[in-house]
Scaffold this active site. Structure first.
Site, short mmCIF file in Angstrom:
data_model
loop_
_atom_site.label_atom_id
_atom_site.label_comp_id
_atom_site.label_asym_id
_atom_site.label_seq_id
_atom_site.Cartn_x
_atom_site.Cartn_y
_atom_site.Cartn_z
CB SER A 168 34.45 44.24 37.20
OG SER A 168 34.18 42.99 36.57
NE ARG A 209 33.97 41.46 43.81
CZ ARG A 209 33.43 40.29 44.10
NH1 ARG A 209 33.37 39.87 45.36
NH2 ARG A 209 32.96 39.51 43.15
CD GLU A 237 35.68 45.20 41.68
OE1 GLU A 237 36.42 44.21 41.83
OE2 GLU A 237 34.57 45.16 41.13
#
Length: 347
Positions: free
Chosen positions: A239, A160, A339
């Site tokens: 998320s 990520r 995130e």
């Protein structure tokens, strides 16, 4: 190029949160994107670049500067090579690649947002990430004042993360190039256990490409991760927390806090172990729908999604995020990291 002043930003994000932009520019060509960036930089104007708005948390005060909305279009296939304009809708691009019989991004079906955002976050799901197929990213370099082409290796992809995320004010993505695969109508090898179970196959096997694609869409929809204006569980940024990656010492301390519980654990490189943020949230006492009756709650389908129930403010959402983060830290000594990109706010 379309220019609006004092323009609302909430409708441009999947969370439907955030105050107005002092100036909103919608660019439909690469030249317009570069022109807008250059003008803002020359004037010393704060600049925020957005695509699909699926990974943004914008403060209630909005953005006191220029917001550049990239709405460029372009889908070009040459054999197994795919080039996407940054403004292409990612879900549509995946569907078209599957229609063309090409594997490599089929497990990334249903992820909202634009193609240009995928290398920034190294978007991934269900055992697949874009780092596996991206060959080049064409971007405007705000430091060198020129358009550059970065190879996949140049992008420094990790979980990520990427070069673009590490230096968010330097590059504006214009085009993304992928090398997909013709597997004779079959998918990439199935890696993710939940997908394998759903398909009734062993990890590492291939299935029909369209079956893989449709299975992922159903799994995501069941978790409220496919956009639906009528379903407030999808009024989210996906998320909200990344899965924690722990050093050996951190993992040992974590194990001592489990008190007999068995937490998910996955190798994440030498001396590192990844565990599940969703598991941590659930076992810290935050169940699906936590916060019911408040303007921002956990999704009723997935504990990793923080949702706007229709009348929330960004501060409502952040209060929930802090409650969850602090509860997980108190229960397990693990720090959850957001995130989505924060604009004008912090946790």
């Amino acid at each position: 190029m379309l220019v609006d002043n004092d323009a609302p930003l909430a409708p441009l994000t999947t969370l439907r949160l955030g105050g107005p932009a002092r100036r909103l520019v919608t660019a439909v060509t690469d030249a317009e994107v570069v022109e807008t960036v250059r003008a803002a930089d020359a004037a010393g104007e704060p600049l925020l670049v957005i695509g699909g708005g699926s990974n943004l948390v914008i403060g209630d005060a909005g953005f006191d500067g220029t917001v550049l909305r990239i709405a460029t279009e372009g889908f070009a296939l040459d054999g197994t090579l795919l080039e996407l304009a940054a403004g292409e809708v990612w879900t549509d691009a995946v569907a078209r690649a599957v229609d063309a019989g090409l594997a490599g991004i089929e497990f990334l079906a249903g992820i909202p947002g634009s193609a240009g955002a995928t290398p920034v976050q190294n978007v991934g799901a269900y055992g697949q990430e874009v780092a596996e197929t991206i060959t080049e990213v064409v971007a405007y370099d705000r430091l060198l004042h020129e358009t550059v082409t970065l190879t996949g290796e140049d992008c420094a992809f990790s979980y990520r993360h990427s070069r673009f995320k590490a230096d968010p004010d330097r590059y504006v993505v214009l085009r993304v190039r992928f090398r997909l695969a013709d597997e004779g109508g079959m998918s990439s090898p199935v890696k993710y256990a939940e997908v394998a179970r759903t398909l009734g196959v062993e990890a590492g096997q291939r299935v029909e490409l369209r079956t893989a694609y449709e299975t992922v869409l159903k799994l995501r929809a069941g978790k409220g991760m496919v956009l639906d204006p009528e379903d407030h569980d999808t009024w989210s940024a996906g998320s909200f927390f990344t899965n924690p990656v722990l050093t050996d010492d951190q993992y040992a301390a974590f194990l001592r806090r489990l008190d007999g519980l068995a937490a998910p654990a996955y190798p994440a490189g030498e001396g590192r172990t990844k565990t599940s943020a969703a598991w941590l949230i659930d076992n810290a006492g935050f169940r699906k729908g936590h916060g019911t009756g408040r303007p921002a709650t956990l999704s009723t389908k997935h504990t990793l999604a923080l949702t706007n129930r229709g009348g929330a403010t960004t501060e409502d959402l952040l209060a929930l995020a802090r409650e969850v983060r602090d509860g997980v830290r108190a229960a397990f000594g693990v720090e959850l990291v957001n995130e989505p990109v924060m604009v004008g706010v912090t946790l």
